[in-house]
Design a protein around this motif. Structure first.
Motif, short mmCIF file in Angstrom:
data_model
loop_
_atom_site.label_atom_id
_atom_site.label_comp_id
_atom_site.label_asym_id
_atom_site.label_seq_id
_atom_site.Cartn_x
_atom_site.Cartn_y
_atom_site.Cartn_z
N PRO A 165 8.59 -29.97 -81.44
CA PRO A 165 7.53 -29.00 -81.12
C PRO A 165 7.74 -28.30 -79.79
CG PRO A 165 6.59 -31.01 -82.03
CD PRO A 165 8.04 -31.30 -81.78
N ALA A 166 8.15 -29.06 -78.76
CA ALA A 166 8.36 -28.46 -77.44
C ALA A 166 9.51 -27.45 -77.47
CB ALA A 166 8.65 -29.54 -76.40
N ASN A 277 -4.63 -25.17 -82.11
CA ASN A 277 -3.69 -24.82 -81.04
C ASN A 277 -2.38 -25.60 -81.08
OD1 ASN A 277 -4.66 -27.30 -80.34
ND2 ASN A 277 -5.38 -26.75 -78.30
N ARG A 278 -2.16 -26.38 -82.14
CA ARG A 278 -0.93 -27.15 -82.24
C ARG A 278 0.24 -26.25 -82.62
NH1 ARG A 278 -2.93 -32.49 -82.51
NH2 ARG A 278 -4.62 -32.42 -80.96
N THR A 279 1.44 -26.80 -82.51
CA THR A 279 2.63 -25.99 -82.76
C THR A 279 2.67 -25.45 -84.19
OG1 THR A 279 3.85 -27.31 -81.13
CG2 THR A 279 5.15 -25.96 -82.64
N GLY A 280 2.57 -26.35 -85.17
CA GLY A 280 2.59 -25.92 -86.56
C GLY A 280 1.42 -25.02 -86.89
N GLY A 353 7.48 -21.24 -89.25
CA GLY A 353 8.09 -20.98 -87.94
C GLY A 353 9.32 -21.81 -87.72
N ARG A 354 9.65 -22.05 -86.45
CA ARG A 354 10.86 -22.81 -86.10
C ARG A 354 10.69 -24.30 -86.34
NH1 ARG A 354 14.34 -19.69 -82.77
NH2 ARG A 354 13.34 -17.76 -82.03
N HIS A 355 9.46 -24.79 -86.24
CA HIS A 355 9.23 -26.22 -86.36
C HIS A 355 8.80 -26.56 -87.79
CE1 HIS A 355 8.15 -30.29 -85.45
NE2 HIS A 355 6.89 -30.10 -85.78
N LEU A 356 9.61 -27.37 -88.48
CA LEU A 356 9.32 -27.75 -89.85
C LEU A 356 8.96 -29.23 -89.91
CD1 LEU A 356 12.20 -25.94 -91.79
CD2 LEU A 356 9.95 -25.05 -91.12
#
Length: 461
Positions: A165-166, A277-280, A353-356
């Protein structure tokens, strides 16, 4: 089999309550599933550094007493103050030391995982338990606390790659800015450059330490299929796939109340579930905002509402995208099951997005017999997703919008997807089935380790 189970939170048998997350539920389901397999369990909770209270709540105490009544031995919890030495931010000398080790390619696991400081305490507890194996369930803290311990098989049932995530947030920094003025020219190129270099250095250190940490395990049982290859490429000898799970609502007598809309009111679509507000969530909400104009055209003549459920506030870059007249912000909802059961379509877009990740909400949708619509990237994380069988899968905005309309207007298709999802859950994702798979993987790891020891002994002799 005698198992020492390490977790970063208290298992919980009830969901839909404030403060209870997917981690709590999956923990409980896997523990009870392992008990059914005949395992003898000792539970060690090592709370992560974000825990601010150094004591159990009455609700947590009640849940642990319930586990004890089932035969689980609950060990004294370990709190952040036991391994942070009273501070989370390293001093200047410590930072310089970390930098020197990074430049020499000798980053320590403890540079990134301070919980390694309780390893001696964990080693002292092992003789009291005499475990055949150590199992960590979604617990980086548990993996780190037992890093370097020898003589016992170590298996991790693992979710995210911790830095994932970061890393995604760094790569899409404009999307994740909390202050729209941050990073502007008025801030100064020097300050921006220093922050960029510091973040990249931190990430590189994290990656080095994480690879060493995970290679200390005998098995990494990934719930996200895309993570398998990452660990294999970084030297792990047994990185495999073990499915995610969720509690069975049918055991509580729950049944979805499908409402196809029409004369009964607008079609109700669940557009998002989870903290905003989380990444995913940020990727999913951004995609949802971009989807709405396309969906308006495709749904022409079909009234609908897009419900967004979850606490917190989305990042500033996403908020304007959600200012659509058909989006209904619901905030936190106490009785989530009832809310979801009244919807025609369950839309899940976090994997855009980038995070799966293999989000638990995929499995929850199947367990609750929802009509699930996802982006094609979700198939990479959960290979059991099959288009037109248990899920409707689209790749473009137009494809997903078209699938939503079909699900909302074709009752036969909607019902078929619901049945297919439930069938997939019953045959592959129920807690007992996943617990059996995990149990067998632990047995295999123990046998492999024993064989390796015998081979080494024969060579020595």
């Amino acid at each position: 089999m005698n198992l020492l189970v390490l977790a970063s939170d208290v298992p919980h048998r009830r969901h839909g309550l404030g403060g209870v997350t997917a981690v709590n539920i999956v923990l409980y389901e896997l523990l009870t599933g392992l008990l059914s397999c005949g395992a003898k369990l000792s539970l060690q909770i090592i709370f992560n550094k974000w825990r601010t209270v150094n004591a159990l709540s009455p609700e947590e105490t009640e849940e642990l007493k319930n586990l004890e009544s089932l035969g689980v031995r609950v060990l004294p919890a370990i709190y952040p103050h036991d391994y942070l030495n009273g501070r989370q931010v390293p001093g200047m000398v410590e930072r310089v030391g970390k930098l020197a080790r990074f430049l020499s390619g000798m980053v320590r696991v403890s540079d990134v995982y301070p919980v390694t400081r309780v390893r001696d305490e964990m080693a002292a507890r092992l003789p009291q338990i005499s475990p055949d194996a150590i199992l960590t369930i979604w617990s980086p803290e548990g993996v780190a606390a037992t890093y370097g311990l020898k003589g016992v098989t170590k298996v991790a049932y693992h979710g995210d790659i911790e830095f994932g995530p970061a890393e995604a947030r760094m790569s899409d920094s404009d999307l994740f800015r909390t202050d729209l003025n941050a990073g502007s020219r008025s801030e100064g190129i020097w300050k921006r450059s220093v922050r960029y270099l510091y973040d990249r250095l931190w990430l590189a250190q994290f990656k080095q330490a994480h690879a060493r940490l995970m290679c200390d395990l005998d098995v990494i049982g990934n719930v996200t299929a895309t993570n398998i290859q990452y660990y294999r490429e970084h030297g792990h000898r047994r990185s495999t796939y073990i499915r995610n799970t969720w509690s069975d609502p049918a055991e509580a007598g729950a049944s979805p109340e499908f409402n196809p809309g029409g004369a009964q009111g607008p079609v109700k679509i669940i557009g998002h579930v989870g903290y905003l507000n989380r990444t995913g969530s940020t990727y999913g909400l951004k995609y949802l905002g971009e989807l709405m104009p396309v969906l308006d055209e495709v749904m022409d003549g079909v009234p609908y509402e897009m419900h967004v459920i979850g606490g917190g506030e989305p990042v500033p870059a996403v908020r304007s995208l959600l200012q659509h007249p058909r989006i209904v912000r619901r905030g936190f909802i106490e009785d989530l099951d009832r809310e979801l059961n009244s919807a025609s379509v369950f839309l899940f877009l976090n994997n855009t997005g980038r995070h799966l990740a293999a989000y638990t909400r995929h499995v929850m949708a199947w367990a609750m017999s929802h009509c699930l619509v996802v982006h094609v990237n979700s198939v990479k994380t959960i290979p059991e997703i099959v288009h037109m069988e248990n899920t409707l899968v689209g790749e473009t905005l137009l494809e997903i919008a078209t699938l939503i309309r079909r699900a909302a207007t074709d009752a036969e298709l909607n019902a078929a997807i619901r049945r297919g999802g439930r069938k997939t859950y019953e045959e592959q994702f129920k807690p007992q089935l996943v617990a059996v798979s995990l149990y067998k993987e632990i047995e295999r790891a123990m046998a492999t380790k024993q064989t390796r020891r015998k081979s080494i002994s024969s060579v020595v002799v």
